[in-house]
Motif scaffolding. Structure first.
Motif, PDB file in Angstrom:
ATOM      1  N   GLU A 311      -0.694   2.095  -6.180  1.00  0.00           N
ATOM      2  CA  GLU A 311      -0.551   0.936  -7.072  1.00  0.00           C
ATOM      3  C   GLU A 311      -1.479   1.053  -8.272  1.00  0.00           C
ATOM      4  O   GLU A 311      -1.075   0.831  -9.414  1.00  0.00           O
ATOM      5  CB  GLU A 311      -0.869  -0.358  -6.322  1.00  0.00           C
ATOM      6  CG  GLU A 311       0.223  -0.870  -5.430  1.00  0.00           C
ATOM      7  CD  GLU A 311      -0.163  -2.190  -4.805  1.00  0.00           C
ATOM      8  OE1 GLU A 311      -1.327  -2.349  -4.371  1.00  0.00           O
ATOM      9  OE2 GLU A 311       0.687  -3.094  -4.742  1.00  0.00           O
ATOM     10  N   ALA A 312      -2.734   1.390  -7.983  1.00  0.00           N
ATOM     11  CA  ALA A 312      -3.730   1.494  -9.052  1.00  0.00           C
ATOM     12  C   ALA A 312      -3.367   2.604 -10.035  1.00  0.00           C
ATOM     13  O   ALA A 312      -3.541   2.445 -11.249  1.00  0.00           O
ATOM     14  CB  ALA A 312      -5.112   1.745  -8.437  1.00  0.00           C
ATOM     15  N   ILE A 313      -2.864   3.726  -9.529  1.00  0.00           N
ATOM     16  CA  ILE A 313      -2.493   4.850 -10.394  1.00  0.00           C
ATOM     17  C   ILE A 313      -1.324   4.465 -11.305  1.00  0.00           C
ATOM     18  O   ILE A 313      -1.346   4.722 -12.508  1.00  0.00           O
ATOM     19  CB  ILE A 313      -2.132   6.090  -9.541  1.00  0.00           C
ATOM     20  CG1 ILE A 313      -3.378   6.621  -8.822  1.00  0.00           C
ATOM     21  CG2 ILE A 313      -1.535   7.190 -10.417  1.00  0.00           C
ATOM     22  CD1 ILE A 313      -3.081   7.691  -7.786  1.00  0.00           C
ATOM     23  N   ILE A 314      -0.295   3.843 -10.729  1.00  0.00           N
ATOM     24  CA  ILE A 314       0.870   3.416 -11.524  1.00  0.00           C
ATOM     25  C   ILE A 314       0.447   2.393 -12.564  1.00  0.00           C
ATOM     26  O   ILE A 314       0.861   2.465 -13.735  1.00  0.00           O
ATOM     27  CB  ILE A 314       1.973   2.834 -10.619  1.00  0.00           C
ATOM     28  CG1 ILE A 314       2.526   3.912  -9.676  1.00  0.00           C
ATOM     29  CG2 ILE A 314       3.096   2.225 -11.459  1.00  0.00           C
ATOM     30  CD1 ILE A 314       3.261   5.028 -10.363  1.00  0.00           C
ATOM     31  N   ARG A 315      -0.375   1.442 -12.167  1.00  0.00           N
ATOM     32  CA  ARG A 315      -0.820   0.402 -13.101  1.00  0.00           C
ATOM     33  C   ARG A 315      -1.599   1.017 -14.267  1.00  0.00           C
ATOM     34  O   ARG A 315      -1.427   0.619 -15.417  1.00  0.00           O
ATOM     35  CB  ARG A 315      -1.680  -0.614 -12.349  1.00  0.00           C
ATOM     36  CG  ARG A 315      -1.905  -1.916 -13.099  1.00  0.00           C
ATOM     37  CD  ARG A 315      -2.617  -2.941 -12.256  1.00  0.00           C
ATOM     38  NE  ARG A 315      -1.762  -3.456 -11.194  1.00  0.00           N
ATOM     39  CZ  ARG A 315      -1.946  -3.241  -9.908  1.00  0.00           C
ATOM     40  NH1 ARG A 315      -2.963  -2.492  -9.498  1.00  0.00           N
ATOM     41  NH2 ARG A 315      -1.133  -3.738  -9.013  1.00  0.00           N
TER      42      ARG A 315
END
Length: 325
Positions: A311-315
């Motif tokens: 999630e953090a990477i995509i965001r």
């Protein structure tokens, strides 16, 4: 059972469609309290002909969401409790011998329903998990050389507890890729939790929920979603995000073409649910995490298979890309 209100016209106009949509959202919200974003994402998947994976700790309303959505539509609903001893035939069905006719007759399993609740899907073996693959991707199942088509609308809402690993089987990437949206329920805020205590005094409110849509109404809504306009600039922005995942330094596996198409359809659905006939960049941006995070694999050991890290990477990738005007 009260008859759901439906349009008498074969093809409802846009005002009637929006009225149907609002009735669905409001009906689910009467029992799934304080979760408008979660409800919206579940409906987005339904109208985009996708499936939903709901992750969270026990007791926060995962099953309730699936039951409320199914109860709001006058269609067939089946709940399958996934356990280690569950067999593929327990889901798909099998041929049984009919002594009267002297022939084998196919007995359909619970997969032959419009709304399927796959409860605790990670508690069954990969062999049984894979029994859902053909149904989720092609809305059909094959048994002993014969193919059986599943009646639309068809949606699988699966639940799993990501914090308990004993006696569980991690869903492989091929299975995760069949889910349009992966989401978390989250704990309710205190005021909403107080409402939950009050509304459950005399029993389960979902038991009294009545359908507000026919299955035919859902099909009308799904067709309308496909007509939502996506500007070329929005399509390019969507592909910028997808290609960024393939070049990301923290990612070992990026988003596939199927993932790009899924994001495209989900964006159309979100635009429609938001009352628009066209997609805006914020639709793509909002859906990037719930649609794409479970389709990528991080390079480090801690990131591999870890939803929070993905999630953090995509965001971060989305925040760094230029948004079209």
């Amino acid at each position: 059972m009260n008859s759901p209100q439906t349009s008498e016209m074969a093809s409802p106009d846009i005002d009637e469609l929006m009225s149907l949509l609002n009735r669905l959202l409001e009906n689910v919200a009467t029992v799934v309290l304080g979760k408008p974003e979660v409800i919206k994402l579940a409906v987005v998947a339904l109208l985009a002909e996708g499936h939903v994976l709901i992750e969270d700790v026990p007791g926060v309303g995962k099953t309730l969401l699936a039951r409320a959505l199914a109860a709001s539509i006058d269609c067939s609903f089946r709940r399958v409790q996934f356990t280690p001893d569950l067999l593929p035939s327990d889901i798909i069905g099998s041929s049984v011998y009919n002594a009267a006719s002297g022939e084998f007759v196919f007995k359909p399993g619970p997969i032959f329903a419009n709304v399927i609740l796959a409860d605790e899907i990670n508690r069954t073996t990969p062999r049984t998990q894979s029994a859902l693959l053909e149904a989720m991707s092609d809305t059909q199942v094959s048994v002993e050389g014969k193919t059986y088509t599943l009646e639309p609308p068809f949606i699988v809402l699966a639940t799993q507890n990501p914090y308990e690993f004993e006696g569980t089987y991690v869903l492989p990437e091929s299975q995760l890729d069949r889910f349009m949206i992966r989401l978390r329920m989250g704990y309710p805020v205190r005021s909403e939790e107080r409402r939950v205590l009050s509304t459950h005094r005399s029993g389960e409110p979902v038991e009294t929920l009545r359908p507000v849509l026919m299955a035919e109404d859902v099909l009308h809504l799904q067709r309308a979603v496909r007509n939502v306009r996506v500007d070329d600039a929005i399509a390019e922005y969507l592909l910028d995000i997808v290609h960024a995942t393939r070049k990301g330094e923290d990612l070992h596996v990026g988003v596939s073409t199927r993932g790009a198409l899924t994001l495209y359809r989900a964006a159309q659905s979100l635009a429609f649910v938001s009352g628009r006939g066209y997609v805006v960049p914020d639709d793509v941006k909002f859906l990037a995490v719930p649609v794409l995070a479970h389709r990528v694999v991080g390079k480090s050991f801690l990131q591999a298979g870890e939803f929070g890290a993905a999630e953090a990477i995509i965001r971060d990738l989305v925040d760094r890309l230029r948004v079209p005007s």
